[in-house]
Design a protein around this motif. Structure first.
Motif, PDB file in Angstrom:
ATOM      1  N   GLN A  83       0.846  -1.197   0.000  1.00 50.62           N
ATOM      2  CA  GLN A  83       0.000   0.000   0.000  1.00 50.62           C
ATOM      3  C   GLN A  83       0.877   1.242   0.000  1.00 50.62           C
ATOM      4  N   SER A  85       1.674   5.021   0.789  1.00 53.36           N
ATOM      5  CA  SER A  85       1.298   6.018   1.788  1.00 53.36           C
ATOM      6  C   SER A  85       2.220   7.212   1.635  1.00 53.36           C
ATOM      7  N   TRP A 100      -3.293   7.183   3.976  1.00 51.92           N
ATOM      8  CA  TRP A 100      -3.637   5.764   3.933  1.00 51.92           C
ATOM      9  C   TRP A 100      -4.198   5.475   2.558  1.00 51.92           C
ATOM     10  N   ASN A 101      -3.559   4.548   1.848  1.00 54.28           N
ATOM     11  CA  ASN A 101      -3.983   4.152   0.504  1.00 54.28           C
ATOM     12  C   ASN A 101      -3.820   5.298  -0.490  1.00 54.28           C
ATOM     13  N   VAL A 110      -4.185   8.835   8.735  1.00 53.12           N
ATOM     14  CA  VAL A 110      -4.059   8.199  10.044  1.00 53.12           C
ATOM     15  C   VAL A 110      -3.050   8.995  10.865  1.00 53.12           C
ATOM     16  N   HIS A 127      -8.272   8.067  12.513  1.00 49.11           N
ATOM     17  CA  HIS A 127      -8.308   7.768  11.079  1.00 49.11           C
ATOM     18  C   HIS A 127      -9.421   8.628  10.494  1.00 49.11           C
ATOM     19  N   TRP A 143      -7.995  -1.593  12.862  1.00 46.59           N
ATOM     20  CA  TRP A 143      -7.094  -0.908  13.789  1.00 46.59           C
ATOM     21  C   TRP A 143      -7.150  -1.546  15.168  1.00 46.59           C
TER      22      TRP A 143
END
Length: 178
Positions: A83, A85, A100-101, A110, A127, A143
């Motif tokens: 992923q 980031s 995130w992503n 996050v 988040h 999480w």
């Protein structure tokens, strides 16, 4: 392992906030956020870049967390997942914020905030910019399960049943989140 008082809270339609007390001093907890190998034991490996604004890759290997293989519903997680980031902020040993992503349709954010409390550390994980309820439920149980692994690791134990825990948490969050 899970109890309602430990559940994260939905701040608004796009934000989840979770507070947990971690059984280690802040410097040790920070190492488990910032060091790729230590982070891989509870979340995902991947070296943080030296400066905010730079991209990096998280490598999730869920099976290695507790040895439990993902159920069919999460079959894509049986193999490592990469992923993208972006490092947004880093203020050791108190704050880490990442996208995130990154590269997805709508990257979320996050933030890990650490506060020392004697020989323990208070973690506030936020988040934000979640697209919908499905995303909120996914990150809430995810999480929570990951932080449970971190807590067990910091306490010197051997984490058990990541996927079993995640599925049970999913049911709790389903009833808890609007």
């Amino acid at each position: 392992m899970t109890t309602k008082h430990n559940l994260g809270a939905q701040v608004d339609a796009t934000t989840l906030r979770m507070e947990r007390i971690l059984p280690a001093p802040i410097e040790r907890v920070w190492a488990y956020l910032a060091d790729s190998d230590k982070r891989a034991t509870w979340l995902a490996g991947g070296a943080l870049p030296p400066a905010p604004g730079e991209l990096f890759e998280l490598r999730f290997d869920h099976t290695s967390l507790t040895g439990e293989v993902a159920p069919d519903r999460f079959a894509e997680c049986r193999e490592p997942i990469l992923q993208k980031s972006r490092l947004l902020r880093m203020e050791p040993p108190r704050l880490l914020a990442i996208s995130w992503n990154e590269g997805g349709a709508a990257p979320s954010e996050v933030t890990f905030e650490l506060t020392p409390q004697g020989d323990t550390t208070r973690l506030v994980l936020t988040h934000s910019r979640l697209a919908n309820r499905k995303g909120m439920l996914s990150v809430a149980s995810g999480w929570h399960a990951h932080v449970d692994v971190l807590i067990e690791t910091l306490a010197g134990g051997k984490p058990q049943g990541f996927w079993t825990n995640l599925l049970a948490l999913g049911q709790e969050y389903e009833a808890h989140i609007d």
